[in-house]
Design a protein around this motif. Structure first.
Motif, PDB file in Angstrom:
ATOM      1  N   VAL A 233       0.961  -1.124  -0.125  1.00 55.93           N
ATOM      2  CA  VAL A 233       0.032   0.132  -0.078  1.00 55.93           C
ATOM      3  C   VAL A 233       1.074   1.173  -0.139  1.00 55.93           C
ATOM      4  O   VAL A 233       1.869   1.239   0.750  1.00 55.93           O
ATOM      5  N   ASP A 234       0.741   2.287  -0.768  1.00 67.00           N
ATOM      6  CA  ASP A 234       1.539   3.382  -1.096  1.00 67.00           C
ATOM      7  C   ASP A 234       1.030   4.296  -0.215  1.00 67.00           C
ATOM      8  O   ASP A 234      -0.286   4.796  -0.313  1.00 67.00           O
ATOM      9  N   VAL A 235       1.717   4.634   0.988  1.00 65.40           N
ATOM     10  CA  VAL A 235       1.114   5.711   1.999  1.00 65.40           C
ATOM     11  C   VAL A 235       1.858   6.763   1.869  1.00 65.40           C
ATOM     12  O   VAL A 235       3.077   6.846   1.657  1.00 65.40           O
ATOM     13  N   PRO A 236       1.355   8.101   2.219  1.00 66.72           N
ATOM     14  CA  PRO A 236       2.326   9.196   2.219  1.00 66.72           C
ATOM     15  C   PRO A 236       3.143   9.166   3.516  1.00 66.72           C
ATOM     16  O   PRO A 236       2.589   8.880   4.447  1.00 66.72           O
ATOM     17  N   SER A 237       4.275   9.905   3.380  1.00 65.92           N
ATOM     18  CA  SER A 237       5.134  10.117   4.795  1.00 65.92           C
ATOM     19  C   SER A 237       4.646  11.134   5.521  1.00 65.92           C
ATOM     20  O   SER A 237       3.708  12.159   5.184  1.00 65.92           O
ATOM     21  N   ASN A 238       4.933  11.095   6.840  1.00 69.26           N
ATOM     22  CA  ASN A 238       4.512  12.045   7.721  1.00 69.26           C
ATOM     23  C   ASN A 238       5.478  13.275   7.620  1.00 69.26           C
ATOM     24  O   ASN A 238       6.451  13.179   6.824  1.00 69.26           O
ATOM     25  N   SER A 239       5.094  14.551   7.579  1.00 71.70           N
ATOM     26  CA  SER A 239       5.757  15.833   7.257  1.00 71.70           C
ATOM     27  C   SER A 239       6.154  16.728   8.370  1.00 71.70           C
ATOM     28  O   SER A 239       6.405  17.771   8.052  1.00 71.70           O
ATOM     29  N   GLU A 240       5.808  16.133   9.464  1.00 73.03           N
ATOM     30  CA  GLU A 240       6.194  16.876  10.718  1.00 73.03           C
ATOM     31  C   GLU A 240       7.345  16.171  11.487  1.00 73.03           C
ATOM     32  O   GLU A 240       6.765  15.007  11.929  1.00 73.03           O
ATOM     33  N   ALA A 241       8.333  16.644  11.925  1.00 74.57           N
ATOM     34  CA  ALA A 241       9.066  15.816  12.897  1.00 74.57           C
ATOM     35  C   ALA A 241       9.456  16.791  14.207  1.00 74.57           C
ATOM     36  O   ALA A 241       9.286  18.044  14.027  1.00 74.57           O
ATOM     37  N   ILE A 242       9.697  16.248  15.139  1.00 80.74           N
ATOM     38  CA  ILE A 242       9.904  16.917  16.523  1.00 80.74           C
ATOM     39  C   ILE A 242      11.865  16.793  16.773  1.00 80.74           C
ATOM     40  O   ILE A 242      12.264  15.849  16.699  1.00 80.74           O
ATOM     41  N   VAL A 243      12.195  18.031  17.115  1.00 80.67           N
ATOM     42  CA  VAL A 243      13.808  18.155  17.507  1.00 80.67           C
ATOM     43  C   VAL A 243      14.157  17.015  18.546  1.00 80.67           C
ATOM     44  O   VAL A 243      13.326  16.867  19.589  1.00 80.67           O
ATOM     45  N   GLY A 244      15.026  16.248  18.371  1.00 81.01           N
ATOM     46  CA  GLY A 244      15.512  15.431  19.010  1.00 81.01           C
ATOM     47  C   GLY A 244      15.074  13.954  18.942  1.00 81.01           C
ATOM     48  O   GLY A 244      15.670  12.935  19.592  1.00 81.01           O
ATOM     49  N   HIS A 245      14.043  13.881  18.348  1.00 82.41           N
ATOM     50  CA  HIS A 245      13.454  12.566  17.904  1.00 82.41           C
ATOM     51  C   HIS A 245      14.012  11.821  16.665  1.00 82.41           C
ATOM     52  O   HIS A 245      14.574  12.385  15.681  1.00 82.41           O
ATOM     53  N   ALA A 246      13.808  10.616  16.490  1.00 78.16           N
ATOM     54  CA  ALA A 246      13.882   9.896  14.992  1.00 78.16           C
ATOM     55  C   ALA A 246      12.909  10.307  14.177  1.00 78.16           C
ATOM     56  O   ALA A 246      11.435  10.411  14.688  1.00 78.16           O
ATOM     57  N   MET A 247      12.940  10.129  12.842  1.00 83.41           N
ATOM     58  CA  MET A 247      11.901  10.704  11.897  1.00 83.41           C
ATOM     59  C   MET A 247      12.011   9.779  10.873  1.00 83.41           C
ATOM     60  O   MET A 247      13.228   9.680  10.226  1.00 83.41           O
ATOM     61  N   LYS A 248      11.023   8.890  10.371  1.00 84.45           N
ATOM     62  CA  LYS A 248      10.986   8.271   9.362  1.00 84.45           C
ATOM     63  C   LYS A 248      10.403   8.872   7.897  1.00 84.45           C
ATOM     64  O   LYS A 248       9.265   9.321   7.914  1.00 84.45           O
ATOM     65  N   LEU A 249      11.151   8.948   6.911  1.00 85.06           N
ATOM     66  CA  LEU A 249      11.077   9.628   5.554  1.00 85.06           C
ATOM     67  C   LEU A 249      10.321   8.230   4.658  1.00 85.06           C
ATOM     68  O   LEU A 249      11.159   7.507   4.169  1.00 85.06           O
ATOM     69  N   THR A 250       9.175   8.219   4.625  1.00 88.45           N
ATOM     70  CA  THR A 250       8.317   7.021   3.990  1.00 88.45           C
ATOM     71  C   THR A 250       8.303   7.259   2.306  1.00 88.45           C
ATOM     72  O   THR A 250       8.071   8.440   2.011  1.00 88.45           O
ATOM     73  N   CYS A 251       8.908   6.077   1.758  1.00 87.56           N
ATOM     74  CA  CYS A 251       8.931   6.251   0.337  1.00 87.56           C
ATOM     75  C   CYS A 251       8.544   4.955  -0.175  1.00 87.56           C
ATOM     76  O   CYS A 251       9.364   3.713   0.088  1.00 87.56           O
ATOM     77  N   ILE A 252       7.153   4.821  -0.483  1.00 83.41           N
ATOM     78  CA  ILE A 252       6.912   3.154  -1.079  1.00 83.41           C
ATOM     79  C   ILE A 252       6.690   3.349  -2.482  1.00 83.41           C
ATOM     80  O   ILE A 252       6.238   4.214  -3.322  1.00 83.41           O
ATOM     81  N   TYR A 253       7.273   2.161  -3.085  1.00 88.79           N
ATOM     82  CA  TYR A 253       7.110   2.063  -4.504  1.00 88.79           C
ATOM     83  C   TYR A 253       6.706   0.643  -4.774  1.00 88.79           C
ATOM     84  O   TYR A 253       7.711  -0.230  -4.910  1.00 88.79           O
ATOM     85  N   CYS A 254       5.265   0.390  -4.950  1.00 89.68           N
ATOM     86  CA  CYS A 254       4.911  -0.931  -5.163  1.00 89.68           C
ATOM     87  C   CYS A 254       5.055  -1.559  -6.352  1.00 89.68           C
ATOM     88  O   CYS A 254       5.010  -1.050  -7.393  1.00 89.68           O
ATOM     89  N   MET A 255       5.598  -2.925  -6.262  1.00 94.82           N
ATOM     90  CA  MET A 255       6.063  -3.647  -7.414  1.00 94.82           C
ATOM     91  C   MET A 255       4.641  -4.503  -8.285  1.00 94.82           C
ATOM     92  O   MET A 255       4.063  -4.777  -7.394  1.00 94.82           O
ATOM     93  N   LYS A 256       4.688  -4.415  -9.619  1.00 93.39           N
ATOM     94  CA  LYS A 256       3.860  -5.205 -10.105  1.00 93.39           C
ATOM     95  C   LYS A 256       4.585  -6.682 -10.270  1.00 93.39           C
ATOM     96  O   LYS A 256       5.684  -6.790 -10.348  1.00 93.39           O
TER      97      LYS A 256
ATOM     98  N   ILE B 225       8.772  14.830  -0.360  1.00 93.29           N
ATOM     99  CA  ILE B 225       8.494  15.055   1.307  1.00 93.29           C
ATOM    100  C   ILE B 225       8.880  16.425   1.559  1.00 93.29           C
ATOM    101  O   ILE B 225      10.167  16.658   1.828  1.00 93.29           O
ATOM    102  N   ASP B 226       7.884  17.208   2.095  1.00 96.77           N
ATOM    103  CA  ASP B 226       8.163  18.462   2.497  1.00 96.77           C
ATOM    104  C   ASP B 226       8.122  18.424   4.060  1.00 96.77           C
ATOM    105  O   ASP B 226       6.880  18.435   4.726  1.00 96.77           O
ATOM    106  N   LEU B 227       9.312  18.304   4.548  1.00102.46           N
ATOM    107  CA  LEU B 227       9.425  18.262   6.188  1.00102.46           C
ATOM    108  C   LEU B 227       9.377  19.544   6.951  1.00102.46           C
ATOM    109  O   LEU B 227      10.379  20.290   6.505  1.00102.46           O
ATOM    110  N   GLU B 228       8.748  19.676   8.174  1.00103.05           N
ATOM    111  CA  GLU B 228       8.855  20.739   8.944  1.00103.05           C
ATOM    112  C   GLU B 228       9.266  20.155  10.358  1.00103.05           C
ATOM    113  O   GLU B 228       8.401  19.027  10.682  1.00103.05           O
ATOM    114  N   VAL B 229      10.390  20.897  10.750  1.00 97.87           N
ATOM    115  CA  VAL B 229      10.897  20.459  12.213  1.00 97.87           C
ATOM    116  C   VAL B 229      10.441  21.336  13.256  1.00 97.87           C
ATOM    117  O   VAL B 229      10.629  22.273  12.989  1.00 97.87           O
ATOM    118  N   LYS B 230       9.797  20.923  14.301  1.00 93.92           N
ATOM    119  CA  LYS B 230       9.199  21.737  15.356  1.00 93.92           C
ATOM    120  C   LYS B 230       9.787  21.354  16.648  1.00 93.92           C
ATOM    121  O   LYS B 230      10.202  20.260  16.826  1.00 93.92           O
TER     122      LYS B 230
END
Length: 199
Positions: A27-50, A144-149
């Protein structure tokens, strides 16, 4: 007894056939676009194969576009995940592969996010595969447009869900109380009628 055994065997064969037909779903899901200082952040990139792309050769390039529009290659997958040799100090040792073995999930994670990580990230996936003598390649780019807060913002949906949960609990408690009173009265009446009929 023989018909029961035959039925069980037929059901078992049907079950085995159904299990063989089950495949993992991508399932192609969009990435989170908000991160918090000091935490880890996953940048999600899905490309489903036929189905025909399963044996494809996959190459992934992760780019960072800073607020002043500077394009930097920050991570790669070419047979194995790796940090580019000339990666800037800002990214050294902070990125790690977070993708799947089947290369449908091509995500990376940023460790210890800083305010300087705000910006645009591009996940550029290239797949090349062969059909007999025909070679074909496909490219897909995820942005992915990431905004860090400095701290997490309040999730309105979660707040509404919590309020609705409490309202529902109060309503169900009240309804249960009404039902108990109704049942108690009904039992009392039937007891009274039984006593009256006894006399």
């Amino acid at each position: 007894m023989a018909t029961h055994m035959r039925l069980v065997l037929h059901l078992l064969l049907l079950f085995l056939f159904a299990v063989q037909e089950v495949r993992l779903v991508c399932v192609d899901v969009p990435s989170n676009s908000e991160a918090i200082v000091g935490h880890a952040m996953k940048l999600t990139c899905i490309y489903c194969m036929k189905r025909e792309e399963i044996s494809a050769v996959t190459k992934v390039d992760w780019y960072y576009i800073s607020p002043d529009k500077e394009l930097m290659l920050i991570y790669q997958y070419d047979g194995q995940p790796q940090e580019p040799k000339d990666v800037k100090m800002q990214w050294k040792g902070r990125l790690m592969w977070n993708g799947s073995k089947d290369l449908q999930d091509l995500s990376i994670s940023i460790k210890n996010v800083t305010l300087n990580d705000t910006g645009t990230y591009n996940c550029e996936v290239s797949r090349s595969f062969e059909f007999d003598s025909f070679k074909h390649s496909v490219t897909k780019t995820t942005t992915i447009d990431l905004e860090v807060k400095t701290e997490a913002s309040q999730d309105i949906a979660a707040l509404y869900s919590e309020i609705m949960m409490y309202v529902l609990l109060v309503f169900l408690t009240f309804w249960l109380l009404v039902e108990m009173i109704y049942c108690y009265r009904k039992i009392s009446r039937s007891d009274e009628q039984a006593q009256d009929s006894a006399y």
